[in-house]
Design a protein around this motif. Structure first.
Motif, PDB file in Angstrom:
ATOM      1  N   MET A 286     -54.798  30.259 -24.575  1.00 45.10           N
ATOM      2  CA  MET A 286     -55.190  31.594 -25.028  1.00 45.10           C
ATOM      3  C   MET A 286     -54.393  31.960 -26.265  1.00 45.10           C
ATOM      4  O   MET A 286     -53.324  31.404 -26.534  1.00 45.10           O
ATOM      5  CB  MET A 286     -55.010  32.651 -23.928  1.00 45.10           C
ATOM      6  CG  MET A 286     -53.617  32.823 -23.386  1.00 45.10           C
ATOM      7  SD  MET A 286     -53.492  34.191 -22.185  1.00 45.10           S
ATOM      8  CE  MET A 286     -54.567  33.650 -20.877  1.00 45.10           C
ATOM      9  N   LYS A 287     -54.935  32.929 -27.046  1.00 46.38           N
ATOM     10  CA  LYS A 287     -54.264  33.403 -28.259  1.00 46.38           C
ATOM     11  C   LYS A 287     -52.993  34.178 -27.889  1.00 46.38           C
ATOM     12  O   LYS A 287     -52.915  34.818 -26.832  1.00 46.38           O
ATOM     13  CB  LYS A 287     -55.207  34.298 -29.062  1.00 46.38           C
ATOM     14  CG  LYS A 287     -56.344  33.547 -29.750  1.00 46.38           C
ATOM     15  CD  LYS A 287     -55.821  32.791 -30.960  1.00 46.38           C
ATOM     16  CE  LYS A 287     -56.924  32.114 -31.756  1.00 46.38           C
ATOM     17  NZ  LYS A 287     -57.826  33.065 -32.430  1.00 46.38           N
TER      18      LYS A 287
ATOM     19  N   GLU B  94     -56.590  43.000 -29.694  1.00 50.97           N
ATOM     20  CA  GLU B  94     -56.719  42.465 -28.329  1.00 50.97           C
ATOM     21  C   GLU B  94     -57.036  43.573 -27.316  1.00 50.97           C
ATOM     22  O   GLU B  94     -57.692  43.325 -26.301  1.00 50.97           O
ATOM     23  CB  GLU B  94     -55.428  41.746 -27.937  1.00 50.97           C
ATOM     24  CG  GLU B  94     -55.595  40.712 -26.850  1.00 50.97           C
ATOM     25  CD  GLU B  94     -56.519  39.577 -27.242  1.00 50.97           C
ATOM     26  OE1 GLU B  94     -57.288  39.118 -26.375  1.00 50.97           O
ATOM     27  OE2 GLU B  94     -56.471  39.141 -28.418  1.00 50.97           O
TER      28      GLU B  94
ATOM     29  N   TYR C  27     -58.187  45.007 -22.622  1.00 51.46           N
ATOM     30  CA  TYR C  27     -56.908  45.388 -22.029  1.00 51.46           C
ATOM     31  C   TYR C  27     -56.695  46.907 -22.019  1.00 51.46           C
ATOM     32  O   TYR C  27     -55.847  47.403 -21.276  1.00 51.46           O
ATOM     33  CB  TYR C  27     -55.749  44.697 -22.755  1.00 51.46           C
ATOM     34  CG  TYR C  27     -55.643  43.234 -22.406  1.00 51.46           C
ATOM     35  CD1 TYR C  27     -55.105  42.831 -21.189  1.00 51.46           C
ATOM     36  CD2 TYR C  27     -56.117  42.260 -23.274  1.00 51.46           C
ATOM     37  CE1 TYR C  27     -55.025  41.493 -20.854  1.00 51.46           C
ATOM     38  CE2 TYR C  27     -56.035  40.908 -22.946  1.00 51.46           C
ATOM     39  CZ  TYR C  27     -55.493  40.533 -21.732  1.00 51.46           C
ATOM     40  OH  TYR C  27     -55.432  39.194 -21.395  1.00 51.46           O
TER      41      TYR C  27
ATOM     42  N   GLN D 201     -53.119  37.750 -26.509  1.00 51.32           N
ATOM     43  CA  GLN D 201     -53.528  37.814 -25.116  1.00 51.32           C
ATOM     44  C   GLN D 201     -52.370  37.424 -24.193  1.00 51.32           C
ATOM     45  O   GLN D 201     -52.192  38.017 -23.118  1.00 51.32           O
ATOM     46  CB  GLN D 201     -54.730  36.905 -24.873  1.00 51.32           C
ATOM     47  CG  GLN D 201     -55.412  37.140 -23.528  1.00 51.32           C
ATOM     48  CD  GLN D 201     -56.702  36.358 -23.385  1.00 51.32           C
ATOM     49  OE1 GLN D 201     -57.155  35.690 -24.315  1.00 51.32           O
ATOM     50  NE2 GLN D 201     -57.295  36.438 -22.197  1.00 51.32           N
TER      51      GLN D 201
ATOM     52  N   SER E 110     -60.532  42.135 -25.746  1.00 47.96           N
ATOM     53  CA  SER E 110     -60.430  41.549 -24.404  1.00 47.96           C
ATOM     54  C   SER E 110     -60.377  42.584 -23.290  1.00 47.96           C
ATOM     55  O   SER E 110     -60.131  42.239 -22.132  1.00 47.96           O
ATOM     56  CB  SER E 110     -59.184  40.651 -24.328  1.00 47.96           C
ATOM     57  OG  SER E 110     -59.256  39.613 -25.288  1.00 47.96           O
TER      58      SER E 110
ATOM     59  N   MET F 176     -50.265  40.500 -23.791  1.00 49.16           N
ATOM     60  CA  MET F 176     -50.850  41.462 -22.850  1.00 49.16           C
ATOM     61  C   MET F 176     -50.686  40.994 -21.406  1.00 49.16           C
ATOM     62  O   MET F 176     -50.368  41.790 -20.513  1.00 49.16           O
ATOM     63  CB  MET F 176     -52.331  41.673 -23.161  1.00 49.16           C
ATOM     64  CG  MET F 176     -52.603  42.291 -24.517  1.00 49.16           C
ATOM     65  SD  MET F 176     -51.849  43.931 -24.680  1.00 49.16           S
ATOM     66  CE  MET F 176     -52.279  44.280 -26.388  1.00 49.16           C
ATOM     67  N   GLU F 177     -50.909  39.725 -21.171  1.00 53.95           N
ATOM     68  CA  GLU F 177     -50.772  39.199 -19.818  1.00 53.95           C
ATOM     69  C   GLU F 177     -49.324  39.315 -19.333  1.00 53.95           C
ATOM     70  O   GLU F 177     -49.073  39.623 -18.159  1.00 53.95           O
ATOM     71  CB  GLU F 177     -51.236  37.739 -19.761  1.00 53.95           C
ATOM     72  CG  GLU F 177     -52.731  37.546 -19.922  1.00 53.95           C
ATOM     73  CD  GLU F 177     -53.532  38.149 -18.777  1.00 53.95           C
ATOM     74  OE1 GLU F 177     -53.017  38.198 -17.635  1.00 53.95           O
ATOM     75  OE2 GLU F 177     -54.680  38.589 -19.026  1.00 53.95           O
TER      76      GLU F 177
END
Length: 569
Positions: free
Chosen positions: A3-4, A35, A41, A7, A39, A10-11
């Protein structure tokens, strides 16, 4: 999984339980902001766009102080990053756990005086617990995990992560890792061990615990001094209350220790130091044993270190060994987390009582407070206490209103007073109030500020209105820089140089311009009516209180003097 980097960021925030981020976008950090939208978030993490990066920094700090969680703040490079520095220093001085995440220019532009390039890690090195420059995408996840661990561990504090822009374009392998597994994760565990700060708080020396118990047994006039370390230590307040109630001796507090001992408690003498109560300052001067827990003995507490607690054996309990004997020489010290030290003390404590000592301490009464047609500062705080049932979280800026808040509002729990104690940051209050309310939606939040301070942060009313954050702002308007004027009056021969604020804005009209309700009050009855209306509305409000220009904070001890040398009684 691949993943970028944005991301991954954020995770990792979700791993840490982050639900709110305060920030302000700019060119270098756009991949991270993208993001949120790309995605989804934004459905998992609230982002609060403030009016200024400094407001975001204080909001993240207020969120952290009021919840006990780690606050998070985003900013872009250059001026965006440097606008955070006041907020970072504020958090650092008061040991508040905040992770600041910035994005710098790309690797190919570093060191070339590129547009909006700044060495933010170099700038913030003295005012962070730790900081990072992330040059490789594969390091990002573990850096974030380590940063959160450092921010919340030991003596909490701010951590800064600066990421090169090119890193935010890169793709990298990411594996979810719950917080409870971090210590067992090979690479991360190694990073944590190499961290410049010890993340494992040492067990207090049991011999040191017994020595203090013996000193207590030999004492006839003990005094307990509580500081912000007890507030910051998770679970310490119940142990602290058990300790001082078993000791049954007078208790005083620094401003950062507000709420550790309930303000209405029979053993509480009030705040200590420059604007400390007579009972507190006379008690520390005459006690034979001073037990200081989680405080720094700053120059606002121990104004003259040579004479501070001059008749006492001084015992200092602190998690940070570097604080021991830094400002005041001690006779004994215990290194450890406040909760654990107090837990061990309570296991060995037997009930005590000092009736003659307490009678002497509490015989030092304060000057009776005025009640007439003029609105007095203590009436404002007493009314806030009554209308909110003493349940309000109080945030402040810095100055006279800050001291009045500490003196006249009876804080009953940790995290109820949010103020810039160490750095003394004007402009802290409104951002901190926003963060406190976001973290505590069910609690009333009242900002107590002065007309000088409010000018420094009033643009955040745009944030309050847009996100409908029901903060009630109470302005103590004496049309002057009150605390500076007080010094000029008492020490500088009444030469009031550059302290008159005989100019706009009209604060009620300013509030209305932002779509926020406002009221102006000159009497206690008018203020009570306005505050009740504001509380009942569930909306943000600004209430301006006309305070006498010559109202002063009583008592006052001049800097560098013994704590009983009251310049103003």
């Amino acid at each position: 999984m691949k993943m970028k980097s944005p991301q991954v960021l954020m995770e990792c925030l979700l791993e840490q339980g982050v639900d709110t981020v305060f920030g302000y976008p700019g060119g270098t950090i756009l991949n991270i902001y993208d993001e949120f939208e790309r995605s989804g978030y934004k459905e998992k993490i609230r982002h609060i766009l403030t009016a200024h990066e400094q407001g975001a920094s204080h909001a993240a700090d207020g969120y952290a102080r009021s919840t006990g969680k780690v606050g998070v703040c985003f900013a872009t490079s250059g001026p965006g990053a440097t606008n955070l520095t006041t907020g970072i220093a504020t958090a650092y001085m008061d040991s508040s756990p905040v992770v600041f995440i910035t994005v710098n220019v790309g690797e190919n532009l570093i060191g070339k005086d590129s547009f909006q390039e700044v060495d933010i890690t170099g700038i913030t090195m003295p005012i962070t617990k730790c900081n990072y420059l992330v040059r490789r995408a594969e390091d990002l996840a573990d850096v974030i995990r380590e940063a959160f661990a450092i921010a919340r561990s030991g003596r909490p504090g701010p951590v800064l992560i600066d990421i090169l822009k090119n890193v935010t374009y890169e793709e990298v392998d990411y594996r979810p890792l719950p917080v409870e597994q971090h210590a067992a994760h090979g690479r991360l565990a190694a990073m944590l061990r190499r961290a410049s700060h010890d993340l494992k708080t040492p067990e207090p020396d049991h011999g040191d615990i017994q020595k203090l118990l013996d000193m207590i047994a030999a004492s006839q006039k003990p005094l307990v001094l509580v500081g912000g370390g007890v507030i910051r230590s998770k679970g310490a307040v119940p142990e602290f209350r058990k300790f001082f109630e078993t000791l049954n001796a007078p208790v005083t507090s620094t401003i950062m220790g507000g709420g550790a001992c309930p303000g209405s408690h029979r053993l509480f003498t009030g705040m200590i130091g420059m604007h400390g109560s007579h009972a507190s300052n006379f008690a520390v001067d005459q006690c034979d044993l001073l037990i200081a827990i989680g405080c720094r003995f700053s120059d606002r507490v121990a104004l003259d270190p040579a004479t501070f607690a001059r008749n006492a054996k001084i015992v200092h309990i602190d998690i940070d060994r570097s604080e021991i004997d830094k400002n005041v020489k001690t006779d004994h010290h215990i290194i450890g987390d406040a909760r654990r030290v107090l837990e061990l003390l309570n296991q060995g404590m037997t009930p005590h009582d000092y009736p003659e000592w307490k009678e002497w301490v509490f015989s030092h009464k304060e000057v009776p407070l005025k009640k007439d047609d003029i609105l007095h500062p203590h009436e404002v705080l007493e009314t806030i206490q009554a209308v909110t049932g003493g349940d309000a979280i109080i945030t402040t800026d810095v100055g006279q209103h800050q001291m009045w808040s500490a003196q006249y509002y009876h804080f009953s729990r940790p995290g109820q007073l949010i103020t810039s104690g160490g750095f003394g940051t004007m402009g802290f209050g409104l951002g901190a109030a926003m963060g406190a309310k976001m973290g505590n939606p069910d609690k009333p939040v009242v900002l107590c500020t002065g007309d000088g301070c409010f000018r420094m942060n009033c643009h955040e009313l745009a944030t309050v209105e847009h996100y409908h954050i029901p903060v009630i702002t109470v302005i103590f308007n004496n049309q002057t820089l009150g605390m500076v004027r007080q010094w000029q009056h008492l020490i500088y021969g009444e030469r009031y140089s550059q302290t008159d604020l005989d100019r706009g804005p009209d604060f009620v009209k300013l509030a209305n311009a932002y779509g926020i309700g406002g009221a102006r009050c000159a009497t206690q009855a008018e203020f009570e009516a306005a505050l009740k209306k504001a509380v009942a509305s569930g909306d943000p409000w600004v209430i301006e209180c006309a305070i006498d220009k010559d109202a002063m904070v009583h008592p006052m001890v001049p800097g560098g003097a013994p704590v009983t040398d009251f310049l103003l009684d």
